[in-house]
Motif scaffolding. Sequence first.
Motif, PDB file in Angstrom:
ATOM      1  N   MET A 187      12.579 -46.105 -33.069  1.00  0.00           N
ATOM      2  CA  MET A 187      13.529 -46.985 -33.385  1.00  0.00           C
ATOM      3  C   MET A 187      14.546 -45.930 -33.964  1.00  0.00           C
ATOM      4  O   MET A 187      14.385 -44.960 -34.421  1.00  0.00           O
ATOM      5  N   LEU A 188      15.753 -46.132 -33.253  1.00  0.00           N
ATOM      6  CA  LEU A 188      17.087 -44.934 -33.323  1.00  0.00           C
ATOM      7  C   LEU A 188      17.475 -45.312 -34.853  1.00  0.00           C
ATOM      8  O   LEU A 188      17.746 -44.377 -35.542  1.00  0.00           O
ATOM      9  N   GLY A 189      18.015 -46.642 -35.045  1.00  0.00           N
ATOM     10  CA  GLY A 189      18.588 -46.787 -36.470  1.00  0.00           C
ATOM     11  C   GLY A 189      19.907 -46.022 -36.572  1.00  0.00           C
ATOM     12  O   GLY A 189      20.281 -45.875 -35.221  1.00  0.00           O
ATOM     13  N   THR A 190      20.486 -46.156 -37.440  1.00  0.00           N
ATOM     14  CA  THR A 190      21.883 -45.630 -37.269  1.00  0.00           C
ATOM     15  C   THR A 190      22.018 -44.367 -38.176  1.00  0.00           C
ATOM     16  O   THR A 190      23.097 -43.596 -38.286  1.00  0.00           O
ATOM     17  N   LEU A 191      20.948 -43.820 -38.682  1.00  0.00           N
ATOM     18  CA  LEU A 191      20.879 -42.633 -39.449  1.00  0.00           C
ATOM     19  C   LEU A 191      21.656 -41.133 -38.693  1.00  0.00           C
ATOM     20  O   LEU A 191      20.974 -40.920 -37.665  1.00  0.00           O
ATOM     21  N   GLY A 192      22.574 -40.846 -39.233  1.00  0.00           N
ATOM     22  CA  GLY A 192      23.367 -39.776 -38.680  1.00  0.00           C
ATOM     23  C   GLY A 192      24.154 -40.090 -37.498  1.00  0.00           C
ATOM     24  O   GLY A 192      24.637 -39.381 -36.594  1.00  0.00           O
ATOM     25  N   PHE A 193      24.085 -41.627 -37.157  1.00  0.00           N
ATOM     26  CA  PHE A 193      24.427 -41.913 -35.916  1.00  0.00           C
ATOM     27  C   PHE A 193      25.831 -43.062 -36.371  1.00  0.00           C
ATOM     28  O   PHE A 193      26.323 -43.776 -35.324  1.00  0.00           O
ATOM     29  N   THR A 194      26.351 -42.779 -37.390  1.00  0.00           N
ATOM     30  CA  THR A 194      27.548 -43.535 -37.674  1.00  0.00           C
ATOM     31  C   THR A 194      28.774 -42.412 -38.082  1.00  0.00           C
ATOM     32  O   THR A 194      28.596 -41.597 -38.689  1.00  0.00           O
ATOM     33  N   ASP A 233      35.306 -40.406 -30.770  1.00  0.00           N
ATOM     34  CA  ASP A 233      34.218 -40.953 -31.470  1.00  0.00           C
ATOM     35  C   ASP A 233      33.212 -41.300 -30.443  1.00  0.00           C
ATOM     36  O   ASP A 233      31.878 -41.148 -30.802  1.00  0.00           O
ATOM     37  N   CYS A 234      33.537 -42.188 -29.592  1.00  0.00           N
ATOM     38  CA  CYS A 234      32.372 -42.685 -28.632  1.00  0.00           C
ATOM     39  C   CYS A 234      31.697 -41.472 -27.713  1.00  0.00           C
ATOM     40  O   CYS A 234      30.514 -41.608 -27.840  1.00  0.00           O
ATOM     41  N   ALA A 235      32.540 -40.760 -27.404  1.00  0.00           N
ATOM     42  CA  ALA A 235      32.123 -39.842 -26.462  1.00  0.00           C
ATOM     43  C   ALA A 235      31.094 -38.775 -27.605  1.00  0.00           C
ATOM     44  O   ALA A 235      29.898 -38.309 -26.965  1.00  0.00           O
ATOM     45  N   LEU A 236      31.406 -38.495 -28.693  1.00  0.00           N
ATOM     46  CA  LEU A 236      30.541 -37.813 -29.556  1.00  0.00           C
ATOM     47  C   LEU A 236      29.231 -38.365 -29.811  1.00  0.00           C
ATOM     48  O   LEU A 236      28.157 -37.648 -29.574  1.00  0.00           O
ATOM     49  N   GLN A 260      17.859 -42.269 -25.728  1.00  0.00           N
ATOM     50  CA  GLN A 260      16.994 -43.523 -25.413  1.00  0.00           C
ATOM     51  C   GLN A 260      17.760 -44.233 -24.171  1.00  0.00           C
ATOM     52  O   GLN A 260      18.783 -44.032 -23.900  1.00  0.00           O
ATOM     53  N   PRO A 261      16.920 -44.770 -23.430  1.00  0.00           N
ATOM     54  CA  PRO A 261      17.346 -45.385 -22.297  1.00  0.00           C
ATOM     55  C   PRO A 261      18.471 -46.574 -22.348  1.00  0.00           C
ATOM     56  O   PRO A 261      19.588 -46.808 -21.718  1.00  0.00           O
ATOM     57  N   PHE A 262      18.131 -47.339 -23.546  1.00  0.00           N
ATOM     58  CA  PHE A 262      19.088 -48.302 -23.890  1.00  0.00           C
ATOM     59  C   PHE A 262      19.542 -48.153 -25.248  1.00  0.00           C
ATOM     60  O   PHE A 262      18.786 -47.829 -26.182  1.00  0.00           O
ATOM     61  N   ALA A 263      20.884 -48.654 -25.708  1.00  0.00           N
ATOM     62  CA  ALA A 263      21.120 -48.428 -26.957  1.00  0.00           C
ATOM     63  C   ALA A 263      22.559 -49.343 -27.151  1.00  0.00           C
ATOM     64  O   ALA A 263      23.193 -49.996 -25.940  1.00  0.00           O
ATOM     65  N   VAL A 264      22.929 -49.718 -28.250  1.00  0.00           N
ATOM     66  CA  VAL A 264      24.355 -50.410 -28.468  1.00  0.00           C
ATOM     67  C   VAL A 264      25.310 -49.633 -29.333  1.00  0.00           C
ATOM     68  O   VAL A 264      24.830 -49.200 -30.212  1.00  0.00           O
ATOM     69  N   LEU A 265      26.362 -49.311 -28.631  1.00  0.00           N
ATOM     70  CA  LEU A 265      27.490 -48.797 -29.274  1.00  0.00           C
ATOM     71  C   LEU A 265      28.448 -49.855 -29.750  1.00  0.00           C
ATOM     72  O   LEU A 265      28.788 -50.797 -29.266  1.00  0.00           O
ATOM     73  N   ILE A 283      35.261 -47.296 -37.356  1.00  0.00           N
ATOM     74  CA  ILE A 283      33.495 -47.274 -38.024  1.00  0.00           C
ATOM     75  C   ILE A 283      32.875 -47.271 -36.470  1.00  0.00           C
ATOM     76  O   ILE A 283      32.933 -48.311 -35.831  1.00  0.00           O
ATOM     77  N   VAL A 284      32.468 -46.142 -35.999  1.00  0.00           N
ATOM     78  CA  VAL A 284      31.547 -46.346 -34.545  1.00  0.00           C
ATOM     79  C   VAL A 284      30.138 -45.888 -34.850  1.00  0.00           C
ATOM     80  O   VAL A 284      29.876 -44.999 -35.502  1.00  0.00           O
ATOM     81  N   SER A 285      29.392 -46.837 -34.554  1.00  0.00           N
ATOM     82  CA  SER A 285      27.953 -46.707 -34.594  1.00  0.00           C
ATOM     83  C   SER A 285      26.980 -46.824 -33.402  1.00  0.00           C
ATOM     84  O   SER A 285      27.429 -47.354 -32.592  1.00  0.00           O
ATOM     85  N   VAL A 286      25.930 -46.472 -33.569  1.00  0.00           N
ATOM     86  CA  VAL A 286      24.886 -46.580 -32.360  1.00  0.00           C
ATOM     87  C   VAL A 286      23.545 -47.104 -32.895  1.00  0.00           C
ATOM     88  O   VAL A 286      23.268 -46.721 -33.992  1.00  0.00           O
TER      89      VAL A 286
END
Lengths: 275, 275
Positions: free
Chosen positions: B1-8, B71-74, B81-86, B109-112
Amino acid sequence: MLGTLGFTLINGQFQEHISAENRGLAYGDGLFETILVRDSRPLWLEDHLCRLSEAAKQLAIPCDLVKLKRDCALLLTRIDQPFAVLKIVLTRGHVSRGYTPHHAPSERIVSVSNYTQNRNAWERGIDLALCQTPLSEQTQLAGIKHLNRLEQVLAAEELLRRGYPEGLMMQRGLIVEGSRSNVFCVANDVLITPSLSQGGVRGIMRQHIIKHAIKLGIDVRIRDIGISTLQRAEEVFVCNSVFGLWPAKKIECMHKSIGPVSRLLQREFDTYFYV
Amino acid sequence: MLGTLGFTLINGQFQEHISAENRGLAYGDGLFETILVRDSRPLWLEDHLCRLSEAAKQLAIPCDLVKLKRDCALLLTRIDQPFAVLKIVLTRGHVSRGYTPHHAPSERIVSVSNYTQNRNAWERGIDLALCQTPLSEQTQLAGIKHLNRLEQVLAAEELLRRGYPEGLMMQRGLIVEGSRSNVFCVANDVLITPSLSQGGVRGIMRQHIIKHAIKLGIDVRIRDIGISTLQRAEEVFVCNSVFGLWPAKKIECMHKSIGPVSRLLQREFDTYFYV
C-alpha cells in the motif's frame, strides 16, 4: 484584530492545520455553523448545535455534542472582545480515495474570529440585488448548512462586483434566500418566507423571527415568493443569526420602505445584536 | 500500500497538512483532477492541466501551470508501483470569514495514492444502478470538476448500500452522468452522450472517446438521454480517465449486451489502461 491565531481547536487541541486528506476539503463532505458571540456569550448556541446534530444525522456524520460544547466553552473563555464569531466545522474526517463514505471518526474544527456589527444596515436598511447566480435545487441537501458553498461564493463575487451588500438568490423564478441570509417579505399584513424544501439554509434567525412574529400576532405564511410578490410587498428584509435583521430600502430598482413589521421585529431582537 | 505518507506536496513542499482556514475546506472553493499513473507516466496530464486551468479561469482562481507541472514531476519520480493515481487539488487559498473571494495566492495540493485496476469490470462489464440521489442543475458550474461533491458522496453511499459498483445520476428525468464517470449509449448505431450543459463533469476520457469514435467513423451525437433511450439502447457504458471504459451488463432490471462499439472503443484504449 483577533484573528484565529491560537483560537482554533481541531478535535479539541489548539492547532491550525488539518490533514490534506480531510473529506471536508476533498468533497465539502461536512457541515458548519457560525454563531454570534457577545461578551463571551454565544447567541442561541443550543439551536445551532441542534441544527448541526440533525444535519449530521441526515448525512450520517458522527457528531459528539459533548465534545463540541467543551470546545466552544474553552474558546469562549479566551475572547476579550465585545463581539466575535464562533465557527464550528464538522467533517466526515479522513478520506480514502473515492466518494464512498466509510465509518471513521469525524473531525471538529472550532474557531473564533473578530466581528464588527453593522448598526447602519440594521437602522437604515440596505440595497438588495437579485443575484444572476442561480441557486441549484437539491431536495436531499435542502435546509442543511453544508460545506458545498461554491454557489454562494459565485454570488458573493457577483455582489462585490455590482456593489451590493447582499442579494437574493432564485430557483426557477422563485426567491429562496439571500447569499448569506434568509428572506422575508410583508404583503397585505402577512409575513411570508419561502419553505426551503428545494434548497437554501434553514436559518436559526429565521426560526426565531417566525416564533416571535407568531407571538406578536402577526400572520406568518411559509410560501413561495415570486417576483410579483416581491414587487407587491410593502416590506422586505433579510436576516441571519450574526447580523440580525437588515431591512431592504431597495431591491434592484424596486423601492421599499422600512415598515412597521420590520421595526417591530427588530425591537424584539435589538438587545441580542446591540447593547 | 502506497498511501500518501511523504507523497503529498502542498505548494511545492512535502507536507501533509493545510490551514484550517483554507477556502477549499470552508466552502469547497476549489477544483481537482485525478490522473492515472502507469509506470511513473501520467495519462493525459496535459489534458487534465488544461481542464484545470480553464475551470480556474472561470472561477477566477489563480493557477500556475509551471509550478503544478513541477509538483507532478517531483511526485512521479517517487512512485515505484505499476499503477497509481495522482491527485491535484487547487483551492482559492486562505479564507477571511465570509463567502466573498478576495485576491490571494491559491493553494496547490498534489498527492499520489495506490491504485489497482479492475480488469474484470472492463472485460465482463458491470451492473449499473439508476441513482435515487438526484443531480442538481447549476449552469454556472456545469462541466467543472470542483470540490462541491456532496451529491456524489450521497450517491456513493446509496450505491454502497444497494451493492452497485456505479450508478447513473439524473436531472429532471434525464441521465447526465455516473457518480464518478460519464455515460454513453449506443442506439441505432449512433453513439450518444449528454451535453453536460446543466451539470456534470466534462470528463477527459469522455473527450477521448468522442475523438476516437469520430476517427473510427462512428456517428456521435451530444444529446439528452432519457429512460426510453436507455431502454432502447443496445449498448451502454460508463467511463473515466482512471478506470477506462466499463460496459453495462444491466441497468437496474434492463439487460444489455456488451456490444461491438464498446469493444471497438476498448481496443483503442486497452494499452492505456492495461499492459
